[in-house]
Design an enzyme around this catalytic site. Sequence first.
Site, PDB file in Angstrom:
ATOM      1  N   HIS A 189       0.851  -1.346  -0.170  1.00 20.63           N
ATOM      2  CA  HIS A 189       0.052  -0.138   0.001  1.00 20.63           C
ATOM      3  C   HIS A 189       0.710   1.391  -0.074  1.00 20.63           C
ATOM      4  O   HIS A 189       0.275   1.958  -0.708  1.00 20.63           O
ATOM      5  CB  HIS A 189      -0.608  -0.074   1.441  1.00 20.63           C
ATOM      6  CG  HIS A 189      -2.109  -0.903   1.015  1.00 20.63           C
ATOM      7  ND1 HIS A 189      -2.419  -2.255   0.776  1.00 20.63           N
ATOM      8  CD2 HIS A 189      -3.656  -0.064   1.471  1.00 20.63           C
ATOM      9  CE1 HIS A 189      -3.521  -2.670   0.942  1.00 20.63           C
ATOM     10  NE2 HIS A 189      -4.336  -1.429   0.650  1.00 20.63           N
ATOM     11  N   HIS A 262       1.562  -3.045   9.445  1.00 25.36           N
ATOM     12  CA  HIS A 262       3.119  -2.383   8.951  1.00 25.36           C
ATOM     13  C   HIS A 262       3.909  -1.963  10.538  1.00 25.36           C
ATOM     14  O   HIS A 262       3.980  -1.275  11.049  1.00 25.36           O
ATOM     15  CB  HIS A 262       3.029  -1.734   7.700  1.00 25.36           C
ATOM     16  CG  HIS A 262       3.285  -3.219   6.150  1.00 25.36           C
ATOM     17  ND1 HIS A 262       3.326  -4.074   6.586  1.00 25.36           N
ATOM     18  CD2 HIS A 262       1.655  -2.485   5.547  1.00 25.36           C
ATOM     19  CE1 HIS A 262       3.261  -4.360   5.260  1.00 25.36           C
ATOM     20  NE2 HIS A 262       1.748  -3.525   4.509  1.00 25.36           N
TER      21      HIS A 262
END
Length: 301
Positions: A189, A262
């Site tokens: 992303h 993340h």
Amino acid sequence: MASPEPSAHGAEKLDDDDVIPQPSSRSPTLPGTSLLLSPTDLLILAASFYPLTLIAGSVFSACSPSPASADSHFSRKRNPFNVFFVKYGWLWTTLVFLIHASRLRSSSKARALLRYAVATIWWVLVTRWFFGPPIMDQLFLATRGKCQPADPDPMHAEEEVGTAQMIFTSAACKVAGGKWSGGHDLSGHVFLLTHASLFLWSELLPTLIHSGTAGRESAGVSWSEIFPILIRSAAARRENAGGLALLVLWWWMLLMTGVYFHTWLEKATGWIAGIAQWAVLYVWALRSHPTVRSIFGVPGI
Ligand SMILES: CCCCCCCCCCCCCCCC(=O)SCCNC(=O)CCNC(=O)[C@H](O)C(C)(C)COP(=O)(O)O
Ligand SMILES: Nc1ncnc2c1ncn2[C@@H]1O[C@H](COP(=O)(O)O)[C@@H](OP(=O)(O)O)[C@H]1O
């Protein structure tokens, strides 16, 4: 917008309305121009927004009293902005770019498409295919990542592990019902949102400035003018509004990835992959290599 090539770049003559971002495009004789931002300054300003966004999101996540995975609309993977927009992020970016390119002079169109083709190839190499698994998956496998079977039942798991160990891409792992775990999972992303945003800013900025200043000739744009220019630009043309809306959405989704998903390192490698092709083509090659410039042209109006 006229923008002659600086002699320091060993220039050939550019088309009248091509705009190559250049630090020396301010006139040194105009009073107060040191406060003006050239197209290069504006591009660098836009580009620096993305690492700052990731840092802000990560700091917020680390300092937030509730856990980073706290249940909110944007922390859910199935939220519609993620499912319909980011998951097809290159498609939306392509649509906005093609609408923009269709308005360019025919002599600029082919070279704009060539720059798009380079950006698309980089997206493919990082997320889809790199002489086998894509770069992000090769990095994951090289850092001892594996496809783990999702089934906790040891009978089934044994069977699944056999299959899972043969799986070399995150997409195939997901399809097999496994979990991609253990290695360095570069954020796809962060990569896509940064890569797409920098590509769009680089291509659209000359048009946005031109529409927002009504083609005014000037040495640059002052800080206080940036938002009014973007707003006037969006009001002037629906295509500009569409491009800016997508850039705002990409920025917001990057912030959400920064907050909810993340590790710091995975976001950092996603960002490095996201700026790599932009830095090489737009910041370095197009500015310092006339041959590259003659092949790929420069973004213009
Ligand atoms: C003379 C010059 C000739 C140049 C020719 C240029 C050709 C121009 C026109 C070609 C049009 C091609 C159209 C391509 C359209 C697409 O982009 S299709 C791709 C759509 N898919 C996506 O957008 C997927 C984006 N998503 C991802 O990459 C991943 O989901 C992710 C965001 C990286 C996240 O990864 P996960 O593993 O899913 O978490
Ligand atoms: N801004 C965001 N909004 C929703 N989900 C996000 C997101 N950023 C990342 N994710 C999800 O987090 C996972 C890792 O993302 P990535 O590696 O692409 O950065 C992906 O899950 P899924 O693959 O299960 O959809 C992705 O959808």
